[in-house]
Design an enzyme around this catalytic site. Structure first.
Site, PDB file in Angstrom:
ATOM      1  N   LYS A 120      17.348  63.551  44.822  1.00  0.00           N
ATOM      2  CA  LYS A 120      17.422  64.401  46.014  1.00  0.00           C
ATOM      3  C   LYS A 120      18.684  64.109  46.830  1.00  0.00           C
ATOM      4  CE  LYS A 120      12.570  65.543  46.358  1.00  0.00           C
ATOM      5  NZ  LYS A 120      11.417  65.807  47.236  1.00  0.00           N
ATOM      6  N   LYS A 202      11.804  71.763  34.364  1.00  0.00           N
ATOM      7  CA  LYS A 202      10.595  72.237  35.026  1.00  0.00           C
ATOM      8  C   LYS A 202      10.901  73.436  35.921  1.00  0.00           C
ATOM      9  CE  LYS A 202       7.053  70.434  38.212  1.00  0.00           C
ATOM     10  NZ  LYS A 202       6.666  69.262  39.024  1.00  0.00           N
ATOM     11  N   LYS A 205      11.325  76.361  42.506  1.00  0.00           N
ATOM     12  CA  LYS A 205      11.823  77.407  43.404  1.00  0.00           C
ATOM     13  C   LYS A 205      13.182  77.056  44.003  1.00  0.00           C
ATOM     14  CE  LYS A 205       8.736  75.734  47.112  1.00  0.00           C
ATOM     15  NZ  LYS A 205       7.613  75.173  46.402  1.00  0.00           N
TER      16      LYS A 205
END
Length: 337
Positions: A120, A202, A205
């Site tokens: 992240k 995976k 969104k």
């Protein structure tokens, strides 16, 4: 039940989902649908994990809208607030309080090993904040606060469950029996849904729009996205994740939504092409999502009902949370209220 027979106490499950936009079909198959299947067998607490969301900057009005939308989708997916406790994480102040206490029982080296922080940080290089670094401790607090026996986890959350267990065992080793040490719950129903454009990754969104199906996508949008889905040049339909990841992903989605046997499904496409496969997965997806979308539209108009659900949920969750927090604070040595 026989007279005088003590009812069996249900195991408690805690899970959460962040309100970072409309969930994908992968979120529905992997989490939301399974939550409904658990509520008769377990004591379930499901939270909209809005405290976790602000590790990435949010636009306030959109943030509020996303949170309410997520609650509406959980209700639309069939969750019964009389059976499951549904609440906003931020409405139970004990989450933030326990996170601070647990930070003092967690080591920097443990946090440095968290792979999601590295991932992240790379995506949000302009906002590598302390919350992003320590949010596995908040996640541990979410679980331990309710003395949860089980936590539904996917592959990407295994490391966070392990640090939660380590923290619980560390605290218990110092103060005695404070926290239930949770186990992972691994669903027997579901599939790992992959990106339509990069089927080795995976579905998410946060990727390009054509990579995922949103649970609120219209039939026309769903058709368009599946038509553009990556397959391959082999021109045959078989389940082979390594050599035909795109085709295998579409087959997996059909099986997950219909519970059809993979071998029988593949056999049904003998002599057919990728257009037939894409048409089939499109029809199944639209058929699955249509009643959820209709119920979502209905429930979002009933503001009074939604407010009742999240207020009552927070009250029930807060009662359990306060018991654990006070127990831990007393063990540490804080002056009782």
């Amino acid at each position: 039940m026989e007279p005088n027979q003590t009812p069996v106490k249900k195991q408690r499950i805690l899970s959460g989902i962040q309100p970072t936009g409309t969930p994908t079909l992968g979120n529905y198959i992997g989490a939301m649908r399974n939550w409904k299947l658990l509520e008769d067998e377990y004591e379930c607490l499901y939270m909209v994990a809005d405290l976790h969301t602000i590790t990435v900057r949010q636009e306030p009005a959109k943030f509020r809208q996303n949170a309410m939308q997520m609650l509406g989708l959980l209700l639309a997916s069939g969750l019964d607030p009389k059976k499951s406790t549904l609440f906003f994480q931020s409405h139970v102040h004990q989450h933030a309080e326990l996170a601070w206490l647990l930070n003092c029982y967690t080591y920097m080296g443990e946090m440095n090993r968290m792979t999601q922080f590295k991932d992240k940080s790379a995506k949000h290089a302009d906002n590598i904040n302390c919350g992003l670094f320590t949010y596995p401790v908040l996640m541990a607090g979410d679980i331990l606060l309710y003395q949860a026996n089980l936590v539904p986890v996917g592959k990407d959350q295994m490391q966070h469950l392990e640090i939660c267990r380590d923290i619980a065992q560390r605290v218990n080793g110092v103060y005695g029996n404070v926290f239930t040490v949770p186990e992972g719950y691994y669903s027997k129903v579901g599939a790992r849904v992959m990106s339509l454009q990069e089927p080795t990754r995976k579905m998410s969104k946060s990727e390009a729009e054509d990579s995922f199906i949103s649970v609120l996508d219209t039939p026309d949008v769903i058709r368009r996205k599946y038509r553009r889905a990556v397959t391959d040049s082999e021109a045959c339909i078989r389940f082979d994740v390594e050599n035909q990841p795109g085709v295998s992903n579409l087959l997996s989605i059909i099986c997950a939504l219909t519970s059809e046997d993979m071998e029988k499904l593949v056999a049904s496409f003998e002599g057919k092409g990728y257009g037939d496969l894409k048409a089939a997965v499109t029809d199944v997806t639209i058929e699955t999502l249509a009643p959820i979308q209709a119920e979502f539209t209905r429930v979002m108009k009933d503001k009074k009902y939604m407010e009742e659900v999240y207020r009552e949920g927070a009250q029930r969750a807060g009662y359990l949370a306060e018991r654990t927090l006070q127990k831990f604070m007393k063990k540490i040595g804080y002056v009782a209220k």
